[in-house]
Scaffold this motif. Structure first.
Motif, PDB file in Angstrom:
ATOM      1  N   MET A 181       0.756  -1.537  -0.564  1.00 54.17           N
ATOM      2  CA  MET A 181       0.378   0.533   0.018  1.00 54.17           C
ATOM      3  C   MET A 181       1.551   0.799  -0.153  1.00 54.17           C
ATOM      4  SD  MET A 181      -3.046   0.350   1.709  1.00 54.17           S
ATOM      5  CE  MET A 181      -3.843  -0.890   3.159  1.00 54.17           C
ATOM      6  N   LYS A 182       2.393   1.004   0.222  1.00 48.64           N
ATOM      7  CA  LYS A 182       2.995   2.595   0.462  1.00 48.64           C
ATOM      8  C   LYS A 182       3.130   2.431  -1.178  1.00 48.64           C
ATOM      9  CE  LYS A 182       6.525   2.873   4.479  1.00 48.64           C
ATOM     10  NZ  LYS A 182       7.049   3.676   5.181  1.00 48.64           N
ATOM     11  N   ASP A 183       3.747   1.377  -1.635  1.00 48.13           N
ATOM     12  CA  ASP A 183       3.931   2.045  -2.921  1.00 48.13           C
ATOM     13  C   ASP A 183       2.729   2.999  -3.997  1.00 48.13           C
ATOM     14  OD1 ASP A 183       6.491   1.054  -3.131  1.00 48.13           O
ATOM     15  OD2 ASP A 183       6.062  -0.876  -4.410  1.00 48.13           O
ATOM     16  N   VAL A 184       1.692   2.894  -3.745  1.00 47.03           N
ATOM     17  CA  VAL A 184       0.558   3.132  -4.422  1.00 47.03           C
ATOM     18  C   VAL A 184       0.674   4.626  -3.631  1.00 47.03           C
ATOM     19  CG1 VAL A 184      -2.376   2.883  -4.055  1.00 47.03           C
ATOM     20  CG2 VAL A 184      -0.446   0.972  -3.967  1.00 47.03           C
ATOM     21  N   GLN A 185       0.389   4.780  -2.411  1.00 48.92           N
ATOM     22  CA  GLN A 185       0.413   5.944  -1.850  1.00 48.92           C
ATOM     23  C   GLN A 185       1.686   6.667  -2.895  1.00 48.92           C
ATOM     24  OE1 GLN A 185      -0.260   6.933   1.925  1.00 48.92           O
ATOM     25  NE2 GLN A 185       0.559   8.621   2.322  1.00 48.92           N
ATOM     26  N   LYS A 186       2.398   6.562  -2.705  1.00 48.60           N
ATOM     27  CA  LYS A 186       3.705   7.388  -3.364  1.00 48.60           C
ATOM     28  C   LYS A 186       3.032   7.610  -4.674  1.00 48.60           C
ATOM     29  CE  LYS A 186       7.852   5.689  -0.613  1.00 48.60           C
ATOM     30  NZ  LYS A 186       9.106   5.154  -1.045  1.00 48.60           N
ATOM     31  N   HIS A 187       2.971   6.503  -5.477  1.00 46.18           N
ATOM     32  CA  HIS A 187       2.553   6.930  -6.811  1.00 46.18           C
ATOM     33  C   HIS A 187       1.167   7.537  -7.340  1.00 46.18           C
ATOM     34  CE1 HIS A 187       5.628   3.960  -8.625  1.00 46.18           C
ATOM     35  NE2 HIS A 187       4.780   2.946  -7.479  1.00 46.18           N
ATOM     36  N   LEU A 188       0.137   7.447  -5.730  1.00 46.89           N
ATOM     37  CA  LEU A 188      -0.739   8.598  -5.603  1.00 46.89           C
ATOM     38  C   LEU A 188       0.063  10.443  -5.821  1.00 46.89           C
ATOM     39  CD1 LEU A 188      -3.486   6.373  -4.298  1.00 46.89           C
ATOM     40  CD2 LEU A 188      -3.638   7.488  -6.787  1.00 46.89           C
ATOM     41  N   GLU A 189       0.374   9.695  -5.316  1.00 46.88           N
ATOM     42  CA  GLU A 189       0.885  11.943  -4.542  1.00 46.88           C
ATOM     43  C   GLU A 189       1.710  12.219  -5.735  1.00 46.88           C
ATOM     44  OE1 GLU A 189       3.279  10.306  -0.721  1.00 46.88           O
ATOM     45  OE2 GLU A 189       1.777  11.023   0.245  1.00 46.88           O
ATOM     46  N   LYS A 190       2.418  11.520  -6.519  1.00 50.87           N
ATOM     47  CA  LYS A 190       3.559  11.594  -7.794  1.00 50.87           C
ATOM     48  C   LYS A 190       2.643  12.127  -8.868  1.00 50.87           C
ATOM     49  CE  LYS A 190       7.355  10.125 -10.724  1.00 50.87           C
ATOM     50  NZ  LYS A 190       8.222   8.884 -10.880  1.00 50.87           N
ATOM     51  N   ALA A 191       2.017  11.370  -8.916  1.00 53.86           N
ATOM     52  CA  ALA A 191       0.601  11.557 -10.512  1.00 53.86           C
ATOM     53  C   ALA A 191      -0.063  12.878  -9.727  1.00 53.86           C
ATOM     54  CB  ALA A 191      -0.439  10.475 -10.933  1.00 53.86           C
ATOM     55  N   ILE A 192      -0.405  13.623  -7.455  1.00 54.30           N
ATOM     56  CA  ILE A 192      -0.906  14.688  -7.822  1.00 54.30           C
ATOM     57  C   ILE A 192       0.169  15.746  -8.302  1.00 54.30           C
ATOM     58  CG2 ILE A 192      -1.647  15.998  -5.787  1.00 54.30           C
ATOM     59  CD1 ILE A 192      -3.183  12.896  -5.471  1.00 54.30           C
ATOM     60  N   LYS A 193       1.746  15.742  -7.760  1.00 54.89           N
ATOM     61  CA  LYS A 193       2.590  16.331  -8.055  1.00 54.89           C
ATOM     62  C   LYS A 193       2.175  17.365  -9.811  1.00 54.89           C
ATOM     63  CE  LYS A 193       7.358  17.504  -6.554  1.00 54.89           C
ATOM     64  NZ  LYS A 193       8.532  16.659  -5.745  1.00 54.89           N
ATOM     65  N   ILE A 194       3.217  15.506 -10.021  1.00 56.23           N
ATOM     66  CA  ILE A 194       2.663  16.715 -12.140  1.00 56.23           C
ATOM     67  C   ILE A 194       1.572  16.948 -12.726  1.00 56.23           C
ATOM     68  CG2 ILE A 194       2.677  14.638 -13.719  1.00 56.23           C
ATOM     69  CD1 ILE A 194       4.575  12.473 -12.629  1.00 56.23           C
ATOM     70  N   PRO A 228      -1.692  18.298 -10.665  1.00 54.89           N
ATOM     71  CA  PRO A 228      -2.305  18.688  -9.683  1.00 54.89           C
ATOM     72  C   PRO A 228      -4.106  18.853  -9.635  1.00 54.89           C
ATOM     73  CG  PRO A 228      -0.492  20.854  -9.573  1.00 54.89           C
ATOM     74  CD  PRO A 228      -1.118  19.761 -10.454  1.00 54.89           C
ATOM     75  N   GLU A 229      -4.185  18.959 -10.582  1.00 56.32           N
ATOM     76  CA  GLU A 229      -5.938  18.610 -11.302  1.00 56.32           C
ATOM     77  C   GLU A 229      -6.163  16.897 -11.218  1.00 56.32           C
ATOM     78  OE1 GLU A 229      -7.790  21.662 -10.762  1.00 56.32           O
ATOM     79  OE2 GLU A 229      -6.094  22.557  -9.678  1.00 56.32           O
ATOM     80  N   PHE A 230      -5.502  16.287 -11.708  1.00 55.60           N
ATOM     81  CA  PHE A 230      -6.073  14.984 -11.300  1.00 55.60           C
ATOM     82  C   PHE A 230      -7.034  14.436 -10.652  1.00 55.60           C
ATOM     83  CE2 PHE A 230      -3.807  10.596 -12.432  1.00 55.60           C
ATOM     84  CZ  PHE A 230      -4.907  10.457 -13.451  1.00 55.60           C
ATOM     85  N   ALA A 231      -7.966  14.197 -10.324  1.00 58.45           N
ATOM     86  CA  ALA A 231      -9.390  14.788  -9.987  1.00 58.45           C
ATOM     87  C   ALA A 231      -9.283  13.100  -9.210  1.00 58.45           C
ATOM     88  CB  ALA A 231     -10.250  14.967 -10.161  1.00 58.45           C
ATOM     89  N   ASP A 232      -8.982  11.944 -10.180  1.00 61.54           N
ATOM     90  CA  ASP A 232      -8.933  10.477  -9.919  1.00 61.54           C
ATOM     91  C   ASP A 232      -8.225  10.447  -8.999  1.00 61.54           C
ATOM     92  OD1 ASP A 232     -11.346   9.840 -11.665  1.00 61.54           O
ATOM     93  OD2 ASP A 232     -10.519   9.455 -13.259  1.00 61.54           O
ATOM     94  N   ALA A 233      -6.684  10.947  -9.165  1.00 62.84           N
ATOM     95  CA  ALA A 233      -5.459  10.702  -7.829  1.00 62.84           C
ATOM     96  C   ALA A 233      -5.739  10.855  -6.982  1.00 62.84           C
ATOM     97  CB  ALA A 233      -4.448  11.218  -8.519  1.00 62.84           C
ATOM     98  N   HIS A 234      -6.628  12.230  -6.103  1.00 66.94           N
ATOM     99  CA  HIS A 234      -6.887  13.132  -5.212  1.00 66.94           C
ATOM    100  C   HIS A 234      -7.786  11.635  -4.681  1.00 66.94           C
ATOM    101  CE1 HIS A 234      -5.035  16.257  -5.075  1.00 66.94           C
ATOM    102  NE2 HIS A 234      -5.525  16.173  -6.450  1.00 66.94           N
ATOM    103  N   PHE A 235      -8.787  11.153  -5.509  1.00 68.36           N
ATOM    104  CA  PHE A 235     -10.275  10.929  -5.233  1.00 68.36           C
ATOM    105  C   PHE A 235      -9.362   9.645  -4.491  1.00 68.36           C
ATOM    106  CE2 PHE A 235     -12.985   7.536  -5.450  1.00 68.36           C
ATOM    107  CZ  PHE A 235     -13.765   7.690  -4.832  1.00 68.36           C
ATOM    108  N   GLU A 236      -8.821   9.223  -5.102  1.00 69.07           N
ATOM    109  CA  GLU A 236      -7.741   7.453  -4.182  1.00 69.07           C
ATOM    110  C   GLU A 236      -7.175   7.368  -3.445  1.00 69.07           C
ATOM    111  OE1 GLU A 236      -8.624   4.529  -5.595  1.00 69.07           O
ATOM    112  OE2 GLU A 236     -10.095   5.395  -7.459  1.00 69.07           O
ATOM    113  N   LEU A 237      -6.392   8.640  -4.050  1.00 65.69           N
ATOM    114  CA  LEU A 237      -5.829   8.658  -2.724  1.00 65.69           C
ATOM    115  C   LEU A 237      -6.030   9.144  -0.966  1.00 65.69           C
ATOM    116  CD1 LEU A 237      -2.891   9.009  -1.383  1.00 65.69           C
ATOM    117  CD2 LEU A 237      -2.600  11.163  -1.598  1.00 65.69           C
ATOM    118  N   GLY A 238      -7.547   9.553  -1.397  1.00 67.02           N
ATOM    119  CA  GLY A 238      -8.412  10.017  -0.278  1.00 67.02           C
ATOM    120  C   GLY A 238      -8.797   8.846   0.527  1.00 67.02           C
ATOM    121  N   LEU A 239      -9.246   7.607  -0.759  1.00 67.10           N
ATOM    122  CA  LEU A 239      -9.557   6.133  -0.166  1.00 67.10           C
ATOM    123  C   LEU A 239      -8.721   5.607   0.477  1.00 67.10           C
ATOM    124  CD1 LEU A 239     -11.456   4.918  -3.642  1.00 67.10           C
ATOM    125  CD2 LEU A 239     -12.416   5.763  -1.028  1.00 67.10           C
ATOM    126  N   LEU A 240      -7.601   5.417   0.613  1.00 67.17           N
ATOM    127  CA  LEU A 240      -6.508   4.675   0.396  1.00 67.17           C
ATOM    128  C   LEU A 240      -5.924   5.685   2.161  1.00 67.17           C
ATOM    129  CD1 LEU A 240      -4.547   2.727   0.178  1.00 67.17           C
ATOM    130  CD2 LEU A 240      -2.724   4.969  -0.125  1.00 67.17           C
TER     131      LEU A 240
END
Length: 82
Positions: free
Chosen positions: A1-14, A16-28
């Motif tokens: 799960m740690k890798d998933v969080q890192k990947h989502l955070e990286k996607a958001i950094k690239i 910031p308007e990537f809504a699906d990444a914010h949503f999935e990170l919220g669930l995590l």
């Protein structure tokens, strides 16, 4: 799960308007019981896409947990309307 969080955070950094990444990170983060952080990501998801019923629904669930019942009700109703 740690890798998933890192990947989502990286996607958001690239993108910031990537809504699906914010949503999935919220669930995590909810699973990890990091409610304040999760809230921020659900709010961002809804800010980016106000018609995301899943985001409104899961945000409403989170709000129930922290006893913000009136705001939770508003988001449940919004999810139903969409």
């Amino acid at each position: 799960m740690k890798d998933v969080q890192k990947h989502l955070e990286k996607a958001i950094k690239i993108n910031p308007e990537f809504a699906d990444a914010h949503f999935e990170l919220g669930l995590l983060l909810v699973e990890k019981k990091k409610v304040k952080e999760a809230r921020k990501h659900f709010e961002k998801t809804i800010q980016i896409n106000t018609n995301d019923a899943k985001a409104h629904f899961h945000f409403a669930l989170l709000l129930q947990v922290i006893s913000e019942f009136e705001l939770s009700r508003e988001h449940f109703l919004k999810a139903i309307d969409i």
